[in-house]
Write an enzyme that holds these catalytic residues in place. Structure first.
Site, PDB file in Angstrom:
ATOM      1  N   PHE A   1       0.856  -1.188   0.000  1.00 20.47           N
ATOM      2  CA  PHE A   1       0.000   0.000   0.000  1.00 20.47           C
ATOM      3  C   PHE A   1       0.891   1.236   0.000  1.00 20.47           C
ATOM      4  O   PHE A   1       1.768   1.372   0.845  1.00 20.47           O
ATOM      5  CB  PHE A   1      -0.915   0.020   1.234  1.00 20.47           C
ATOM      6  CG  PHE A   1      -1.911   1.154   1.197  1.00 20.47           C
ATOM      7  CD1 PHE A   1      -3.122   1.005   0.529  1.00 20.47           C
ATOM      8  CD2 PHE A   1      -1.633   2.375   1.793  1.00 20.47           C
ATOM      9  CE1 PHE A   1      -4.036   2.059   0.463  1.00 20.47           C
ATOM     10  CE2 PHE A   1      -2.528   3.422   1.739  1.00 20.47           C
ATOM     11  CZ  PHE A   1      -3.738   3.262   1.079  1.00 20.47           C
TER      12      PHE A   1
ATOM     13  N   ASP B   1       9.111   2.498   1.353  1.00 23.45           N
ATOM     14  CA  ASP B   1       7.949   3.233   1.844  1.00 23.45           C
ATOM     15  C   ASP B   1       7.884   3.013   3.355  1.00 23.45           C
ATOM     16  O   ASP B   1       7.494   1.949   3.827  1.00 23.45           O
ATOM     17  CB  ASP B   1       6.684   2.705   1.158  1.00 23.45           C
ATOM     18  CG  ASP B   1       5.408   3.355   1.688  1.00 23.45           C
ATOM     19  OD1 ASP B   1       5.429   3.892   2.815  1.00 23.45           O
ATOM     20  OD2 ASP B   1       4.385   3.311   0.982  1.00 23.45           O
TER      21      ASP B   1
ATOM     22  N   LYS C   1       2.715  10.045   8.202  1.00 24.29           N
ATOM     23  CA  LYS C   1       2.032   9.562   9.395  1.00 24.29           C
ATOM     24  C   LYS C   1       2.647  10.116  10.685  1.00 24.29           C
ATOM     25  O   LYS C   1       2.412  11.252  11.042  1.00 24.29           O
ATOM     26  CB  LYS C   1       1.964   8.034   9.388  1.00 24.29           C
ATOM     27  CG  LYS C   1       0.967   7.475   8.366  1.00 24.29           C
ATOM     28  CD  LYS C   1       0.689   6.009   8.588  1.00 24.29           C
ATOM     29  CE  LYS C   1      -0.260   5.415   7.556  1.00 24.29           C
ATOM     30  NZ  LYS C   1      -1.656   5.819   7.721  1.00 24.29           N
TER      31      LYS C   1
END
Length: 404
Positions: free
Chosen positions: A139, A224, A253
């Site tokens: 993702f 990532d 995040k």
């Protein structure tokens, strides 16, 4: 406007229906606790999906926001600013990177990484070196480019033709990767621990072999670390525990501790391909965001907090083992640090959402990672009392589901 009645029904009246939020509306948080409009208390094991790395309203972040809020809010990148430069310097000093690009989110950080990888390959090699390889169940965000690179077709299908030259192979399958790599490969994109895909750790040898294949084919390795970064696994960035250094790393995040910010980190020779005008972001490097992120970074990047993440992982694993011994619903607890996943066994296959729902009713916020995994991504400084109280609530939720 302040006396308007704000109810959950209002969501259905005014918001696009791409989300289906819980019925209760949280209004206040402190540490790892949250209260809704009715005053119901929740223990927060979700952390805004691994975002609130220091819990809610951490004094260092509140102070940074207030202080910067009295100074300078926004400029655009026609000028630079002090908070962005300070944060950039700290990121460079603490990691492999020599250059930083700021944006607003993980998707934007990944978008920048993908564009940079393509641009670098075309500039240094040839116009055909454009293949991007990523992994099934990965993702990487929701822009059309990043969602195409993410290995979950359900998120990218149904929007028309996808960006081309993106291929996927199974995570941890070295032979599949070898079979598809060539001199046309410009980048391999991977999470050093798959988050949304089900909290799946890579085999240590797999990560090293991916690095070697990238070197062999002159492809860039992009990590990532949107979900794993800023202390989540017990290292500042997860790559630091793999013995492998990526060429490009993305972060978001937890980077802002709850304030929207993303970053792409890379080496100077690669960064040189993004010359003035090639890429940009109106809000990227925003002084408010960078001031809060600097405070979050300073707080997390200490031996005490990082060691504390590993200690807390032990608290979770110990209690979850006891719960599972009693109720027998999980096949394993996966993950690292404070990114943990309880995997359903055959008897409860596909029922992660039931455990989430029951947890909510018991006053506990949890996440899922697919239909089979209940995910925890709490504050990195959550107290032992909050962990134990939250897991007591989780045990009651488990009992509800198991006992029907």
């Amino acid at each position: 406007m302040s006396d308007m009645a704000v109810t959950r029904e209002l969501f259905d009246e005014v918001m696009v229906p791409n989300y289906a939020p819980a019925q209760s509306i949280p209004v206040r948080g402190l540490g790892a606790r949250v209260w809704d409009q009715q005053g119901k208390e929740f223990i927060d094991f979700a952390g805004g999906i691994a975002v609130n790395c220091l819990g809610h309203c951490h004094p260092a972040l509140v102070s940074a926001l207030k202080e910067q809020g009295e100074k300078l809010w926004h400029l655009s990148n026609v000028w630079t600013n002090e908070p962005a430069l300070r944060l950039g310097k700290k990121l460079v000093d603490a990691t492999f990177a020599e250059r930083v690009y700021f944006c607003n989110s993980g998707a934007e950080a990944n978008e920048a990484a993908l564009k940079l990888a393509r641009r670098y390959a075309i500039e240094h090699f040839n116009a055909e070196k454009t293949q991007i390889i990523a992994f099934n169940q990965g993702f990487h965000g929701r822009t059309f480019f990043t969602v195409t690179v993410g290995g979950q077709a359900a998120y990218s299908d149904g929007f028309g033709p996808k960006p081309a030259d993106v291929d996927h192979v199974p995570y941890n399958d070295l032979e599949a990767l070898k079979a598809i790599m060539s001199e046309r490969t410009c980048a391999v994109v991977m999470e050093p621990l798959q988050g949304e895909g089900g909290i799946i750790s890579p085999d240590p040898e797999f990560v090293k072999a991916v690095r070697a294949l990238c070197d062999e084919h002159k492809a860039l390795l992009v990590f990532d670390e949107v979900q794993t970064g800023v202390g989540r696994t017990g290292a500042l960035y997860a790559y630091m525990d793999t013995g492998v250094t990526p060429d490009i790393l993305t972060s978001a995040k937890a980077l802002g501790g709850g304030f929207p910010i993303g970053a792409m980190l890379t080496r100077a020779d690669i960064a040189a391909s993004l010359k003035p005008g090639t890429h940009g972001s109106t809000y990227g490097g925003n002084p408010l965001a960078c001031a809060v992120a600097e405070a979050a970074f300073d707080t997390v990047n200490t031996p005490e907090v990082l060691a504390g993440v590993k200690e807390r992982e032990g608290w979770y694993r110990q209690e979850l083992e006891k719960i599972n011994a009693k109720y027998g619903c999980f096949s394993e607890v996966r993950g690292k640090g404070l990114l943990l996943g309880c995997v359903m066994n055959e008897q409860f296959a596909g029922r992660a959402k039931d455990f989430l729902q029951a947890s909510s009713e018991e006053g506990l916020m949890v996440l899922i990672a697919g239909a089979n995994v209940v995910r925890f991504a709490p504050s990195l400084v959550i107290t032992k009392e909050e962990v134990l109280e939250g897991l007591a609530r989780f045990e009651r939720a488990v009992a509800r589901v198991v006992n029907g």
